[in-house]
Design a protein around this motif. Sequence first.
Motif, short mmCIF file in Angstrom:
data_model
loop_
_atom_site.label_atom_id
_atom_site.label_comp_id
_atom_site.label_asym_id
_atom_site.label_seq_id
_atom_site.Cartn_x
_atom_site.Cartn_y
_atom_site.Cartn_z
N PHE A 62 0.85 -1.18 0.00
CA PHE A 62 0.00 0.00 0.00
C PHE A 62 0.89 1.23 0.00
N THR A 63 0.64 2.14 -0.93
CA THR A 63 1.38 3.40 -0.98
C THR A 63 0.40 4.54 -0.76
N PRO A 64 0.48 5.21 0.38
CA PRO A 64 -0.41 6.35 0.60
C PRO A 64 0.03 7.53 -0.24
N TRP A 65 -0.93 8.23 -0.84
CA TRP A 65 -0.57 9.40 -1.64
C TRP A 65 -1.39 10.62 -1.29
N PHE A 66 -2.36 10.46 -0.40
CA PHE A 66 -3.11 11.63 0.06
C PHE A 66 -3.65 11.32 1.45
N GLU A 67 -3.45 12.26 2.36
CA GLU A 67 -4.02 12.17 3.70
C GLU A 67 -4.80 13.44 3.94
N LEU A 68 -6.03 13.29 4.39
CA LEU A 68 -6.86 14.44 4.69
C LEU A 68 -6.36 15.05 5.99
N GLY A 69 -5.49 16.02 5.86
CA GLY A 69 -4.72 16.53 6.99
C GLY A 69 -5.44 17.44 7.95
N ASP A 70 -6.62 17.92 7.59
CA ASP A 70 -7.32 18.86 8.46
C ASP A 70 -8.16 18.18 9.54
N VAL A 71 -8.22 16.85 9.51
CA VAL A 71 -9.00 16.12 10.50
C VAL A 71 -8.13 15.03 11.12
N ASP A 72 -8.46 14.65 12.31
CA ASP A 72 -7.76 13.56 12.97
C ASP A 72 -8.60 12.29 13.00
N ASN A 73 -9.86 12.43 13.36
CA ASN A 73 -10.69 11.26 13.58
C ASN A 73 -12.03 11.43 12.89
N PRO A 74 -12.24 10.84 11.74
CA PRO A 74 -11.46 9.74 11.20
C PRO A 74 -10.22 10.23 10.44
#
Length: 151
Positions: A62-74
């Motif tokens: 699995f290669t992550p290429w985007f993380e929704l950085g403005d939220v923690d949970n979820p």
Amino acid sequence: MSNFWDLKHKLGEAINAHDIQGVLDCYSPDAVYVAPTGIAEGHEQIAWFYEQWFQGFPDLHFTPWFELGDVDNPAVTEWTTTGTHTGPFLLPDGRVLEGTGRRITFRSTCSTFVEDGKIKTHREYFDQLEVYSQLGFGLKELDPGEALSSA
């Protein structure tokens, strides 16, 4: 970076290492894993789910290429998943597909809900047709009688 993201990164590392115990260490004992292929509840079922993928695709990555950085949970991540189908892989209809040597590459996204420092719910979304067509399967047209009887 918050502990939610640290846990999500730890999960990704354990998946890429094919470390079942490391994967389970990220989940609460009563966690629920939801994917297009089904629902797994608790450590035993979650381990079985990952084992199916690791067995069928020994180089699954699995290669992550985007993380929704403005939220923690979820913690929301988009991935590209790659692997080579060299081992037995359980299909949704219960048949086992022996290794084909075919490569897969597909996009997915997941939402990981954390509670008390462990993953409580992990929801994975991907296009099954994208995966199975790369393994040699396609769409099947149903005859009209078959379509009516399954409605």
